[in-house]
Scaffold this motif. Structure first.
Motif, PDB file in Angstrom:
ATOM      1  N   GLY A   1      60.119  42.234  94.718  1.00  0.00           N
ATOM      2  CA  GLY A   1      60.608  41.160  95.565  1.00  0.00           C
ATOM      3  C   GLY A   1      59.550  40.148  95.934  1.00  0.00           C
ATOM      4  O   GLY A   1      59.861  39.065  96.429  1.00  0.00           O
ATOM      5  N   ALA A   2      58.273  40.494  95.714  1.00  0.00           N
ATOM      6  CA  ALA A   2      57.202  39.540  95.989  1.00  0.00           C
ATOM      7  C   ALA A   2      57.128  38.515  94.863  1.00  0.00           C
ATOM      8  O   ALA A   2      57.642  38.728  93.761  1.00  0.00           O
ATOM      9  CB  ALA A   2      55.872  40.264  96.141  1.00  0.00           C
ATOM     10  N   LEU A   3      56.460  37.408  95.140  1.00  0.00           N
ATOM     11  CA  LEU A   3      56.434  36.313  94.168  1.00  0.00           C
ATOM     12  C   LEU A   3      55.056  35.675  94.119  1.00  0.00           C
ATOM     13  O   LEU A   3      54.480  35.342  95.151  1.00  0.00           O
ATOM     14  CB  LEU A   3      57.468  35.249  94.538  1.00  0.00           C
ATOM     15  CG  LEU A   3      57.585  34.063  93.595  1.00  0.00           C
ATOM     16  CD1 LEU A   3      58.121  34.527  92.241  1.00  0.00           C
ATOM     17  CD2 LEU A   3      58.496  32.997  94.187  1.00  0.00           C
ATOM     18  N   VAL A   4      54.545  35.499  92.879  1.00  0.00           N
ATOM     19  CA  VAL A   4      53.325  34.735  92.636  1.00  0.00           C
ATOM     20  C   VAL A   4      53.746  33.390  92.070  1.00  0.00           C
ATOM     21  O   VAL A   4      54.393  33.327  91.019  1.00  0.00           O
ATOM     22  CB  VAL A   4      52.391  35.465  91.656  1.00  0.00           C
ATOM     23  CG1 VAL A   4      51.197  34.581  91.319  1.00  0.00           C
ATOM     24  CG2 VAL A   4      51.920  36.779  92.246  1.00  0.00           C
ATOM     25  N   GLU A   5      53.374  32.326  92.775  1.00  0.00           N
ATOM     26  CA  GLU A   5      53.705  30.987  92.318  1.00  0.00           C
ATOM     27  C   GLU A   5      52.436  30.265  91.876  1.00  0.00           C
ATOM     28  O   GLU A   5      51.486  30.155  92.648  1.00  0.00           O
ATOM     29  CB  GLU A   5      54.380  30.192  93.438  1.00  0.00           C
ATOM     30  CG  GLU A   5      55.735  30.707  93.839  1.00  0.00           C
ATOM     31  CD  GLU A   5      56.437  29.771  94.791  1.00  0.00           C
ATOM     32  OE1 GLU A   5      56.676  28.607  94.408  1.00  0.00           O
ATOM     33  OE2 GLU A   5      56.719  30.195  95.927  1.00  0.00           O
ATOM     34  N   ILE A   6      52.452  29.769  90.627  1.00  0.00           N
ATOM     35  CA  ILE A   6      51.371  28.908  90.155  1.00  0.00           C
ATOM     36  C   ILE A   6      51.891  27.484  90.281  1.00  0.00           C
ATOM     37  O   ILE A   6      52.760  27.044  89.530  1.00  0.00           O
ATOM     38  CB  ILE A   6      50.984  29.223  88.697  1.00  0.00           C
ATOM     39  CG1 ILE A   6      50.645  30.705  88.555  1.00  0.00           C
ATOM     40  CG2 ILE A   6      49.833  28.353  88.251  1.00  0.00           C
ATOM     41  CD1 ILE A   6      50.403  31.149  87.128  1.00  0.00           C
TER      42      ILE A   6
ATOM     43  N   THR B   1      56.289  41.362  86.408  1.00  0.00           N
ATOM     44  CA  THR B   1      57.398  40.646  87.028  1.00  0.00           C
ATOM     45  C   THR B   1      56.936  40.027  88.332  1.00  0.00           C
ATOM     46  O   THR B   1      55.898  40.398  88.888  1.00  0.00           O
ATOM     47  CB  THR B   1      58.571  41.587  87.291  1.00  0.00           C
ATOM     48  OG1 THR B   1      58.126  42.673  88.130  1.00  0.00           O
ATOM     49  CG2 THR B   1      59.121  42.159  85.994  1.00  0.00           C
ATOM     50  N   GLY B   2      57.715  39.068  88.810  1.00  0.00           N
ATOM     51  CA  GLY B   2      57.398  38.424  90.073  1.00  0.00           C
ATOM     52  C   GLY B   2      56.560  37.175  89.914  1.00  0.00           C
ATOM     53  O   GLY B   2      55.726  36.878  90.788  1.00  0.00           O
ATOM     54  N   TRP B   3      56.782  36.423  88.865  1.00  0.00           N
ATOM     55  CA  TRP B   3      55.973  35.241  88.563  1.00  0.00           C
ATOM     56  C   TRP B   3      56.868  33.995  88.513  1.00  0.00           C
ATOM     57  O   TRP B   3      58.001  34.038  88.032  1.00  0.00           O
ATOM     58  CB  TRP B   3      55.272  35.373  87.212  1.00  0.00           C
ATOM     59  CG  TRP B   3      54.251  36.459  87.170  1.00  0.00           C
ATOM     60  CD1 TRP B   3      54.454  37.783  86.933  1.00  0.00           C
ATOM     61  CD2 TRP B   3      52.846  36.306  87.372  1.00  0.00           C
ATOM     62  NE1 TRP B   3      53.284  38.484  86.964  1.00  0.00           N
ATOM     63  CE2 TRP B   3      52.259  37.591  87.239  1.00  0.00           C
ATOM     64  CE3 TRP B   3      52.018  35.214  87.643  1.00  0.00           C
ATOM     65  CZ2 TRP B   3      50.897  37.809  87.373  1.00  0.00           C
ATOM     66  CZ3 TRP B   3      50.661  35.433  87.777  1.00  0.00           C
ATOM     67  CH2 TRP B   3      50.102  36.715  87.649  1.00  0.00           C
TER      68      TRP B   3
ATOM     69  N   LEU C   1      53.046  39.340  77.869  1.00  0.00           N
ATOM     70  CA  LEU C   1      53.123  38.213  78.788  1.00  0.00           C
ATOM     71  C   LEU C   1      53.951  38.600  80.006  1.00  0.00           C
ATOM     72  O   LEU C   1      54.862  39.425  79.906  1.00  0.00           O
ATOM     73  CB  LEU C   1      53.790  37.012  78.101  1.00  0.00           C
ATOM     74  CG  LEU C   1      53.031  36.353  76.951  1.00  0.00           C
ATOM     75  CD1 LEU C   1      53.956  35.382  76.234  1.00  0.00           C
ATOM     76  CD2 LEU C   1      51.801  35.630  77.476  1.00  0.00           C
ATOM     77  N   PRO C   2      53.644  38.019  81.160  1.00  0.00           N
ATOM     78  CA  PRO C   2      54.483  38.296  82.323  1.00  0.00           C
ATOM     79  C   PRO C   2      55.869  37.673  82.135  1.00  0.00           C
ATOM     80  O   PRO C   2      56.027  36.656  81.456  1.00  0.00           O
ATOM     81  CB  PRO C   2      53.727  37.633  83.468  1.00  0.00           C
ATOM     82  CG  PRO C   2      52.963  36.529  82.815  1.00  0.00           C
ATOM     83  CD  PRO C   2      52.563  37.061  81.468  1.00  0.00           C
TER      84      PRO C   2
END
Length: 881
Positions: free
Chosen positions: A161-166, A182-184, A201-202
């Motif tokens: 449920g967490a998210l990494v945003e670039i 996952t979470g990207w 790859l993610p």
């Protein structure tokens, strides 16, 4: 793909406010800080980052104070509700927002848990050892506007449920560490760098303008490809083996760029994978070796340009029928585009197909195929409309077959299509050519120089457009759909050709020499755009309908001589061949006589030349009007109203004025004389005659017949004006005449006068007599000749005498016969069309038989024949007034 963000995480980056305000507040801006007055208390919220970004600080928020270790408290500052103060401990997931500021590098060296991490533009987060665990807490979990490096020995763990945003401007480098797949989310402007080998790859949400950059592949297949990427960059300088994209790429929403594959090669699609690859942007390759497919029926759709600036692109490496649809410009500046390296002999395998919907540009490099057996390359020009083909460098080799599809018009300019394959212009396709040699059936000349088959469709469109003189070339079919001539320096036909739809004369002249330019479309507008600089020099054939108006834009190299025909109920033929001859229309052997324009005698013909209008068969019904426009003559009439159309059967015939002249159609303007004549029913030569006032002598008759003393010649005039004298002339062949006698005229007279002279020394056999009349001022008029046969001073022993000749309504023939019988008398035109036939009885000895000339016959030259085995008479010329 990441899950939907819950409502408590939909806060914009850099805009968190953790305090609860229960009292009324007033806002003041003081020294770059946001001051909140709350019930007499003061809370300060600093502006962090650029002046345009307001970052609300709350109690418990952290920010980097310097470059350092994540786990060291001295690296951080903490906000206490009033100001930023040195942190007493490193941040954890229980902390508020954790910001790594511009210019600072924070390195994770041990296991730690965090949430709401923000890396500013210019800031760097290194995960070098231990694990950075991102909790799924309140707000965003990791927003990267700067640089995040997951290095070897480090781990980035992303909770469910967490998210990494670039974010835009942010870059995440996987340099060998371990990461949750996952979470990207890679946003527009963000970049993910995959600098590892044998690592998936993610799975991410890739915005259209995000970037995946693969740099670390060396020997292992690249997995995790079944995603919709933004921009995709492949740049693996350390690659030493051949690798595959293990899954089909969902799509590339941006650009696909290949810079390097090391010493190995990369397959974009695996064997038996048929999912299409859609590239919304461009494909650019500057180096490396790329295989489109190992052997699948694989389709690429590249909606931007395809540019090869280096390296090698192989469309099919083993087998299969891959197809590349390229909607941008296809460009080879350097490197090699290879359709196929197939080396097995299976039919219909190893064929690399390109459908190009834009222009072809080659400034260098190689366009080829290197299949050893049945493989090849098929390159199809598929755009609806004009596509350009340009090559200023590089080569095409081996079997690359070029095809111009229906609807596409390939503009070759002066460039050549080469190689060992074929070239095909499909039905409905078009070519624009600027080679001086046009298109050839074989050999190394012209715009198409492939060594394979050259197939130029009879239903194709052909345009000649150059800045130097052109020939159409031996490759131009005898029948085409449309043909356009757009060359100010002229185009010469190599062979006869005919368009089924349109002939367009956009610029310059078409020189046919002995060939024909034709159009089989019977529409009046099937020849278009002609003018005094755009016309046909030579032979133009037009198909015609029973009713309609057709222009024939013909002429000489120096002059445009337009003729027009308007048909009314025509029958008997379907086409007209037209030309214009630059020669004196008057043959001295056939002088003008008996021609008038509404009563005004025609004494001369415009001297630049005459038209020849010839149907493929005789006209059998209806009528037509001819309109002529002559340029280049030097003997214009004093009064343009004196112009009139005249015609003759051929160069061996007298000019006649058949049909009906219309005064409203004759004029001269800008050096062009125009005249029309209607109610015509036969074809021949046409010219424009001009009047010069009434004839000085009105001749009623002229006869010449054998007598006991020689040949008795007599003539009668109705009136004479300034008539000085008559010259009686004689000829043995009807061409060359000599003077026999001069007889004085009557000067000026309005009464009838009769004249006679006997030639005491006539020629034996057949001879011809004519009158030449001379005025006081030297002007001469020549009247038609008559024929006489003399043998031993016996009248007509071996020939036929016709009186009168010319004939108006009826005439008689006289001849001698050694037997009696029934003969067939016929009258026919000089080209053999019979207009009268009748059986007549003749006796032994002298015969005289009368005939009525057919009333429907028009004025002109005819032949009279009398046929019977006992009668050996030659045909006699008969002139109808």
């Amino acid at each position: 793909m990441h899950k939907t963000t819950p409502p408590n995480k939909r806060l914009k980056q850099h805009s968190r406010l953790r305090t609860s305000l229960n009292t009324k507040m007033r806002t003041l801006v003081v020294a770059g800080s946001l001051m909140l007055l709350i019930g007499g208390s003061i809370g300060t919220y600093l502006m962090v980052g650029t002046p345009d970004e307001t970052k609300a600080a709350a109690v418990g928020d952290y920010r980097s104070a310097t470059t350092g270790n994540w786990g060291t408290a001295a690296t951080w500052e903490m906000y206490n509700g009033v100001s930023w103060t040195p942190a007493l401990s490193a941040p954890t997931s229980a902390s508020g927002t954790i910001t790594i500021q511009n210019g600072h590098t924070v390195t994770v060296m041990a296991n730690t848990t965090a949430d709401q991490v923000v890396v500013e533009e210019g800031g760097t987060l290194n995960i070098s050892s231990g694990t950075l665990s991102l909790a799924n807490g309140t707000g965003n979990d990791l927003i990267n506007n700067g640089i995040v490096n997951t290095n070897s020995g480090g781990t980035l763990s992303i909770a469910s449920g967490a998210l990494v945003e670039i974010a835009g401007g942010g870059t995440h480098n996987n340099n060998g560490g371990s990461q949750t797949l996952t979470g990207w989310a890679i946003r527009d402007g963000g970049t993910y760098v995959h600098n590892v080998n044998n690592v998936n790859l993610p799975t991410a949400t890739w915005s259209a303008n995000s970037t995946l950059k693969v740099t670390g592949v060396t020997t292992s297949n690249l997995k995790g490809m079944n995603q919709d990427f933004g921009n995709f960059i492949y740049d693996c300088a350390g690659q030493t083996g051949n690798i595959e994209f293990w899954e089909s790429i969902g799509s590339i929403q941006g650009n696909f760029i290949v810079n390097n594959t090391g010493t190995g090669g990369t397959w974009i699609q695996r064997t038996s994978t048929t999912t299409p690859l859609n590239v919304s942007g461009y494909y650019l390759q500057t180096g490396g070796l790329i295989y489109g497919t190992k052997g699948a029926a694989f389709t690429w759709n590249i909606y931007g340009t395809f540019t090869l600036n280096g390296g090698t692109f192989v469309e099919v490496e083993r087998y299969g029928l891959p197809v590349m649809n390229i909607y941008g410009v296809f460009t080879i500046n350097s490197g090699t585009f290879n359709h196929s390296t197939y080396n097995t002999n299976l039919p219909n395998e190893g064929i690399g197909v390109v459908n190009l919907y834009n222009n072809y540009l080659r400034t260098g490099g190689l366009h080829t195929e290197t299949a050893t057996l049945t493989g090849r390359g098929d390159f199809n020009f598929a755009k609806t409309g004009v596509q350009t083909f340009v090559h200023t460098g590089g080569t095409i080799t081996n079997t690359v077959n070029f095809t111009v599809n229906s609807g596409s018009i390939l503009d070759l300019a002066t460039y050549m299509v080469t190689g060992d394959g074929s070239f095909t212009l499909s039905d409905g396709g078009g070519l624009i050519m600027a080679s001086p040699n046009g298109i050839t059936a074989s050999g190394a000349t012209g715009n198409v120089q492939v060594t394979g088959a050259r197939n130029f469709s009879t239903n194709g469109d052909y345009t000649y457009n150059a800045t130097t003189a052109q020939v159409t070339g031996s490759g131009l079919p005898a029948t085409v759909h449309n043909i356009t001539f757009d060359n100010a320096n002229d185009v010469t036909l190599t062979g006869s050709t005919s368009a089924t739809n349109l002939v367009t004369l956009t610029n310059g002249r078409v020189i046919t020499n002995a060939n024909e330019l034709g159009v089989t479309n019977t529409a009046s507008a099937s020849v278009v755009n002609y003018s005094n600089t755009r016309y046909v020099v030579g032979f133009l054939r037009r198909s015609v309908a029973a009713t309609g108006t057709y222009d024939f834009p013909v002429g000489t190299m120096a002059q445009y001589e337009l003729a027009s025909l308007a048909f009314s109920g025509m029958s008997g033929f379907t086409s007209i061949l037209s030309s214009f001859t630059n020669a004196n229309p008057i043959d001295p052997s056939y002088p003008l006589t008996g021609l008038t324009i509404n009563g005004t005698p025609i004494e001369d013909v415009l001297n630049y030349g005459y038209w020849t209008l010839t149907p493929e068969s005789a006209m059998s019904g209806g009528t037509y009007t001819v309109t002529l426009n002559e340029r280049g003559h030097t003997n214009s009439a004093t009064n343009p109203n004196e112009y009139g159309v005249i015609k003759r059967e051929d160069v061996n015939a007298y000019w006649t004025s058949q049909g009906t002249h219309s005064n409203s159609t004759q004029f001269e303007t800008g050096g062009t004389a125009t005249a029309s004549r209607s109610a015509l029913s036969a074809f021949s030569h046409f010219a424009i005659g001009k009047g010069g006032g009434p004839l000085p002598v009105s001749l009623i008759r002229f006869d010449a017949k054998p007598s006991d003393q020689g040949v008795y010649c007599s003539w009668k005039t109705a009136s004479e004006v300034n008539n000085d004298y008559f010259t009686l002339e004689r000829s043995g062949n009807g061409v060359t005449f000599t003077e026999v006698a001069r007889v004085d005229g009557s000067g000026n007279s309005s009464t009838a006068h009769e004249y006679s002279y006997t030639d005491m020394k006539p020629l034996n056999g057949t001879s011809y007599y004519r009158l030449r009349q001379t005025d006081y001022d030297g002007h001469q008029t020549v009247f038609p000749m008559v024929k006489v046969r003399v043998d031993g001073n016996q009248q007509n022993p071996g020939g036929i005498t016709i009186r009168p000749n010319p004939v108006t309504d009826n005439f008689k023939i006289a001849f001698q016969s050694d037997a009696s019988g029934t003969a067939v008398a016929t009258i026919c035109t000089t080209n053999g069309v019979v207009i009268f036939s009748q059986q007549v009885e003749f006796i032994e000895g002298s015969n005289e038989i009368g005939f009525d000339f057919p009333r429907q016959a028009r004025g002109g030259m005819y032949l009279f024949k009398l046929e019977h085995p006992a009668l050996k008479f030659a045909p006699v010329r008969l002139v109808k007034n």
